[in-house]
Design an enzyme around this catalytic site. Sequence first.
Site, short mmCIF file in Angstrom:
data_model
loop_
_atom_site.label_atom_id
_atom_site.label_comp_id
_atom_site.label_asym_id
_atom_site.label_seq_id
_atom_site.Cartn_x
_atom_site.Cartn_y
_atom_site.Cartn_z
N GLU A 40 1.15 -1.55 0.15
CA GLU A 40 0.36 0.09 0.08
C GLU A 40 0.99 1.17 -0.26
O GLU A 40 1.64 1.48 0.91
CB GLU A 40 -0.75 0.09 1.49
N CYS A 78 -1.90 9.35 2.84
CA CYS A 78 -1.36 8.86 1.87
C CYS A 78 -2.68 9.27 0.17
O CYS A 78 -1.46 9.29 -0.42
CB CYS A 78 -1.28 7.18 2.04
P1 NAD Z 1 9.23 4.76 3.96
O1 NAD Z 1 8.22 3.87 2.66
O2 NAD Z 1 10.34 5.45 3.56
O3 NAD Z 1 8.93 3.83 5.10
C1 NAD Z 1 7.98 3.28 4.92
C2 NAD Z 1 8.73 1.63 5.86
O4 NAD Z 1 9.17 1.05 5.14
C3 NAD Z 1 9.85 2.55 7.52
O5 NAD Z 1 8.98 1.77 7.70
C4 NAD Z 1 10.51 2.28 6.74
O6 NAD Z 1 11.59 2.29 8.54
C5 NAD Z 1 10.88 1.01 6.23
N1 NAD Z 1 12.05 1.04 5.01
C6 NAD Z 1 12.75 2.00 4.67
N2 NAD Z 1 13.39 1.32 3.86
C7 NAD Z 1 13.55 0.41 4.15
C8 NAD Z 1 13.97 -1.49 3.53
N3 NAD Z 1 15.00 -0.88 2.34
N4 NAD Z 1 14.00 -2.16 3.33
C9 NAD Z 1 13.19 -2.38 4.27
N5 NAD Z 1 12.19 -1.10 4.85
C10 NAD Z 1 12.70 0.06 4.77
O7 NAD Z 1 7.93 5.39 3.35
P2 NAD Z 1 7.58 6.61 4.74
O8 NAD Z 1 8.15 8.31 4.72
O9 NAD Z 1 7.54 6.29 6.28
O10 NAD Z 1 5.62 6.51 4.58
C11 NAD Z 1 5.36 7.60 3.89
C12 NAD Z 1 4.96 6.96 2.67
O11 NAD Z 1 3.69 6.47 2.84
C13 NAD Z 1 4.06 7.78 1.91
O12 NAD Z 1 4.44 7.64 0.26
C14 NAD Z 1 2.64 7.75 1.87
O13 NAD Z 1 1.81 8.10 0.78
C15 NAD Z 1 2.90 6.32 2.20
N6 NAD Z 1 1.92 5.44 2.94
C16 NAD Z 1 0.59 4.81 2.15
C17 NAD Z 1 -0.92 4.53 2.65
C18 NAD Z 1 -1.71 3.83 1.83
O14 NAD Z 1 -2.45 2.82 2.34
N7 NAD Z 1 -1.70 3.26 0.10
C19 NAD Z 1 -0.89 4.13 3.93
C20 NAD Z 1 -0.37 5.41 4.50
C21 NAD Z 1 0.87 5.89 4.29
#
Ligand code: NAD
Length: 514
Positions: A280, A314
């Site tokens: 997501e 999001c």
């Molecule tokens: P992000 O992708 O930077 O991080 C998300 C998670 O992934 C965190 O726990 C992070 O530590 C982890 N992560 C980062 N690098 C990784 C790697 N190499 N391997 C494994 N895990 C890793 O996102 P963010 O900045 O924390 O969150 C914001 C994003 O999430 C925005 O794009 C937002 O739109 C999206 N989002 C989507 C939904 C949905 O339901 N579609 C809901 C909320 C947020």
Amino acid sequence: MSTATSESIQAFTAAAFSTPDKFTEFCANGGKPLGGIIGGKSVSGSMNATFQSTDPGSQEVLATVCEMGEAEVAAAVDVAQKAFASWKDTPLEDRIALVNKLVQLCDRDRDVLLACEIRDGGKVSELAEGDFTQIRECAEYFSSVAQKIAMGDGAAMKVGDGVKGYTYREPWGVVAGIIPWNYPIVLTSWFIFPALLSGNTIIIKPAEDTPLSALYIANLAAEAGFPPGVINVVPGRGEITGQCIAEHPGVRYISFTGSPGIGQHILRICDRHGTRMKREMGGNGSAIVLDDADPELVARTVGRYVNQHFGQTCCTIHRVYVDKKIADPFIDAQKAFMEDLTIGYQADEGTQLGAVVNPTQQRRILQAQSETVSRGGEVLLSGGVAEVSGRDGFYIKPALYRTEPGVDCNPKEVFHTFATVCPVDSAEQALQLANSSPYGLGASVWTPDLDRGVALAKQFRDGTCQVNCHNSVAYGLPYGGQGISGGPGGGVNCEDTFLDYTQVKAVYVADYPG
Ligand code: NAD
Ligand code: MN
């Protein structure tokens, strides 16, 4: 017929919030850093590394948390595999009873969980309170789905002479949830309840900016009586802890919520060793305002959803397409709404726009604001750094730009109270522009003519298509993305979500030869 007047439509707003002692004590942890939770024990980790979780609005350090590395992820997989052996055979009613007990304990400690969301996550109370209700709603919904969906053997069919076949549905085993920082309680709930009720044991990887609620919920789960190893929490950075989860072949399934770039990266890793995944991801939400809409009423409502969690949601509206006939009064009203937002500390009464979560986000947003201008966006509200007296947080003013078809000045997700407004000649032109984005999470049409609205909304290339509302979520309807915003997986909060946490095998049984 709506009875709203335009003045009654307000931004999400903070009530004064005072931090409960129980939260402060939890964070202080008797002077020791908070450990990860593996096999029911608090674990400080072999990397001897810690990180601090802060309040984004004040930069106050709330807690010091131990970072989990490769060894801890491996240990979490190991204990979760062992716990799976009995958890998968635990009768559903017993699993539901444990989930109910956990929900009761969350209700008992509502203030602590609100503090996690408001203080650690930087959210205003109006939103945090709504987020909190998702714990119970999600648990109840997936308890009812679990009672409906048959696990185990499906109906047998004759597949040949002396041969029958049937399906066998079972949980994956060890499932990991990788969670972002913007909706920690909501997204932890959306992960843990379907994953646990379908019989998996789980590893939660909270975001480094907001580790506190997952750690607290895991403590409550232990108090509720969940067996050790069923729920594990491994806090840490994405590129360390998250990466170790992605690389561990013992994790059978990953539920990822976060940005498209990271989701794509993890999918490629998982694919190498056969771990399945649901994703997501981010959006760049659009709203189409038709010529028959009341410009002021709709501009304020759209403004509310541009500013939801300061634009850090999001499916936030970031792109508005408004019919030329009403564009001027619409733009004036949206500008006034955004200009009037009360910028302040998220736990102070009246705040509508608080600090963004960390300095990296602040830099990205300020950069995106200047890029929008260099790509041809005409400034209506310029954004830039905001000061809040007495508070040392990452505050940014709202940004609003006027644009025109053909000027591509808002191509990627900007996680702030940030929008472009583009006057258009027709609904068809608006639709074509809305659908030109690679993202596809949520979009809306605004019009009193519901038939016209629905006909248009169904043509969005988005997972959520809305008429006169935005950021809608309901249990029973899938919440997922098209394009780079989602998949694989059937979205969250529907029966397909539950099925995502299971696998199906085909079983054939033939009479013994001879
Ligand atoms: P992000 O992708 O930077 O991080 C998300 C998670 O992934 C965190 O726990 C992070 O530590 C982890 N992560 C980062 N690098 C990784 C790697 N190499 N391997 C494994 N895990 C890793 O996102 P963010 O900045 O924390 O969150 C914001 C994003 O999430 C925005 O794009 C937002 O739109 C999206 N989002 C989507 C939904 C949905 O339901 N579609 C809901 C909320 C947020
Ligand atoms: Mn924090």
